[in-house]
Scaffold this active site. Structure first.
Site, mmCIF file in Angstrom:
data_model
loop_
_atom_site.group_PDB
_atom_site.id
_atom_site.type_symbol
_atom_site.label_atom_id
_atom_site.label_comp_id
_atom_site.label_asym_id
_atom_site.label_seq_id
_atom_site.Cartn_x
_atom_site.Cartn_y
_atom_site.Cartn_z
ATOM 1 N N GLU A 1 -6.333 7.135 -1.234
ATOM 2 C CA GLU A 1 -6.205 5.899 -0.462
ATOM 3 C C GLU A 1 -6.763 4.697 -1.217
ATOM 4 O O GLU A 1 -6.209 3.600 -1.148
ATOM 5 C CB GLU A 1 -6.910 6.048 0.893
ATOM 6 C CG GLU A 1 -6.178 6.904 1.893
ATOM 7 C CD GLU A 1 -4.771 6.399 2.158
ATOM 8 O OE1 GLU A 1 -4.595 5.179 2.405
ATOM 9 O OE2 GLU A 1 -3.838 7.215 2.100
ATOM 10 N N HIS B 1 0.841 -1.204 0.000
ATOM 11 C CA HIS B 1 0.000 0.000 0.000
ATOM 12 C C HIS B 1 0.875 1.253 0.000
ATOM 13 O O HIS B 1 0.623 2.198 -0.769
ATOM 14 C CB HIS B 1 -0.910 -0.031 1.230
ATOM 15 C CG HIS B 1 -1.671 1.233 1.469
ATOM 16 N ND1 HIS B 1 -2.966 1.425 1.047
ATOM 17 C CD2 HIS B 1 -1.322 2.384 2.112
ATOM 18 C CE1 HIS B 1 -3.381 2.619 1.405
ATOM 19 N NE2 HIS B 1 -2.399 3.226 2.062
ATOM 20 N N GLU B 2 1.892 1.271 0.852
ATOM 21 C CA GLU B 2 2.768 2.444 0.931
ATOM 22 C C GLU B 2 3.602 2.601 -0.339
ATOM 23 O O GLU B 2 3.804 3.729 -0.815
ATOM 24 C CB GLU B 2 3.674 2.344 2.165
ATOM 25 C CG GLU B 2 2.937 2.279 3.493
ATOM 26 C CD GLU B 2 1.998 3.447 3.730
ATOM 27 O OE1 GLU B 2 2.237 4.534 3.142
ATOM 28 O OE2 GLU B 2 1.024 3.281 4.477
#
Length: 295
Positions: A224, A147-148
């Site tokens: 996100e 995700h990062e």
């Protein structure tokens, strides 16, 4: 760098269009008729320079600030098998995402969290908390890292800084118009700018800045979903869903991430009602549902 130049060019066009629109609607004439001698073109340029300068400066020092504010320790030479695994996993994910491997660090926090920062996708930092490493499974940690890495590969840090620059520009611009109007029209100041201008401008900047932050947070929430999608591609949809479900089970744990990094963490806490408009992250339930629809 090309992303920054293109975005700045786009926003210069926005500033120009805004100036032309105000002129076409006779705003300059209206202000002049009420005793406000204000060059809107010069004011827009002034606000754009200072509005972008602040956000871009914050972007360029973001890695240094992140390390200092969280106590992140960079892993240069792994001392344990966990650190070795962490470096190897980030290296693999970075390669799969097509970016240069970022710096990797661990910060002391009980909460399960992670963040990415840096002014360039090939000069970034990815860090995870002790709590995340201690309580999450390897697959869940990998999904969080993916995700990062997704944030880095998508250039989210740069884009968010530029969006903030646009918001800063127009907050400063309209606050000064309001300040001049109140000072000249209501308080009838004649010689320069009176105290009413400064008080009104400061108050207007606070109010407009607060309201405009909802726009920045809306963009952050959209961002996100994209990072979750990137995480699912890199680590697998099931692993990404599992990591978010695990985060949901820890929502009672206070989030102590500095405000400047909350937008880039995977877990930003929970707000309800109107406060949800100012959340940097969507509710975990929405993120999980989006991944399930992805299949």
């Amino acid at each position: 760098m090309m992303r920054i130049l293109l975005f700045l060019a786009t926003n210069l066009a926005v500033v120009l269009i805004a100036s032309i629109t105000l002129s076409l609607f006779g705003f300059n004439g209206f202000m002049a008729a009420n005793g406000v001698d204000l060059n809107l073109n010069q004011l827009l340029v002034f606000c754009a320079v200072f509005g972008f300068a602040g956000s871009l400066f914050s972007l360029f020092i973001s890695k240094w600030m992140a390390k200092m504010s969280t106590g992140t320790q960079i892993i240069s030479q792994p001392r344990t098998r966990h650190e070795q695994w962490l470096l190897q996993t980030v290296e693999q994910l970075s390669r799969d995402a097509g970016i240069k491997m970022p710096e990797v660090g661990i910060f002391p926090a009980y909460e399960a969290n992670a963040f990415a920062t840096g002014w360039n996708k090939n000069d970034a930092l990815v860090a995870v908390s002790h709590g995340l490493l201690e309580r999450f499974s390897p697959d869940e940690v990998k999904a969080v890292l993916a995700h990062e890495i997704g944030h880095v590969a998508n250039g989210d840090m740069v884009t968010l800084a530029l969006v903030q620059g646009v918001v800063n520009t127009f907050v400063m611009f309209f606050a000064r118009i309001i300040g001049n109007f109140v000072d000249k029209v209501i308080f009838k100041s004649e010689n320069g700018q009176g105290i009413a201008y400064y008080i009104t401008t400061i108050f207007a900047e606070l109010v407009l800045g607060f309201l405009a932050s909802a726009i920045v947070m809306w963009f952050s929430r959209k961002r996100e979903f994209r990072a979750d999608d990137a995480g699912a591609r890199l680590a697998g949809t099931d692993a990404m869903i599992g990591a978010l479900q695990r985060l949901r089970s820890e929502q009672g744990v206070p989030v102590n991430m500095p405000d400047s990094l909350t937008a880039f963490g995977i877990n930003a806490g929970l707000k309800k009602g109107l406060a949800g408009l100012f959340m940097s992250h969507p509710p975990l339930e929405q993120r999980i549902e989006a991944l399930r629809r992805r299949g």
